[in-house]
Design a protein around this motif. Structure first.
Motif, PDB file in Angstrom:
ATOM      1  N   SER A 141      11.763   3.909 -13.398  1.00  0.00           N
ATOM      2  CA  SER A 141      11.069   3.278 -12.274  1.00  0.00           C
ATOM      3  C   SER A 141       9.707   2.801 -12.720  1.00  0.00           C
ATOM      4  N   THR A 162      13.249   0.163  -9.494  1.00  0.00           N
ATOM      5  CA  THR A 162      13.902   1.449  -9.686  1.00  0.00           C
ATOM      6  C   THR A 162      15.310   1.217 -10.220  1.00  0.00           C
ATOM      7  N   THR A 200      11.324   8.575  -6.487  1.00  0.00           N
ATOM      8  CA  THR A 200      10.258   7.726  -5.955  1.00  0.00           C
ATOM      9  C   THR A 200       9.037   7.821  -6.855  1.00  0.00           C
ATOM     10  N   SER A 216       5.004   7.026  -7.455  1.00  0.00           N
ATOM     11  CA  SER A 216       3.793   6.824  -6.660  1.00  0.00           C
ATOM     12  C   SER A 216       2.584   7.090  -7.549  1.00  0.00           C
TER      13      SER A 216
END
Length: 119
Positions: A47, A58, A67, A69
Motif C-alpha cells: 500500500s 492498495t 489500511t 495512514s
C-alpha cells in the motif's frame, strides 16, 4: 532513517499495527509505502499514500483488510492489518519517495519487521 516496528506472531483472523518512524526525514513531504517479502518470494507492494494523504493505492490481496495512514506530528506512518491470513506472513518494509504507487521509485527504505500469521 526509517525504522519499521510492530511485527510479531499472530493467529489467523487477528490484527497488528505496524509503525514506521522517521528520523532525518520529514515524512509529510514524501509519499510513503509499505512492501513485503515472503520467504522464497519477491518483494511485493502492499500500500502507499501520497504526500497530502488524500490518495492511496492498495494491493488487491490486502484490500479491505489493510489500511495505511500517517501521523505527521509523530513523523510516523502506520499499516493497520486486520483479518490476517497465513499468506500475509512476510517481512514488511516501509519506504518513502516523491510519488505514491506500486511502480514508483522509493528513495528511502527502512529495515523490515517480521509478521508471522499462524493458522
Amino acid at each position: 532513517q526509517l525504522q519499521a516496528s510492530g511485527g510479531g506472531l499472530v493467529q489467523a483472523g487477528g490484527s497488528l499495527r505496524l509503525s514506521c518512524a522517521a528520523s532525518g526525514l520529514v515524512l509529510s513531504t514524501y509519499a510513503v509505502a509499505w512492501f513485503r517479502q515472503a520467504p522464497g518470494k519477491e518483494r511485493e507492494f502492499v500500500s502507499s499514500l501520497n504526500r497530502s494523504g488524500g490518495s492511496s493505492y492498495t494491493a488487491d490481496s490486502v484490500k479491505g483488510r489493510f489500511t495505511i495512514s500517517r501521523d505527521s506530528a509523530k513523523n510516523t506512518v502506520y499499516l493497520q492489518m486486520n483479518s490476517l491470513k497465513p499468506e500475509d506472513t512476510a517481512v514488511y518494509y516501509c519506504a518513502a519517495g516523491p510519488y505514491s504507487g506500486p511502480y514508483s521509485k522509493y528513495n528511502y527504505w527502512g529495515r523490515g519487521t517480521l509478521v508471522t500469521v499462524s493458522s
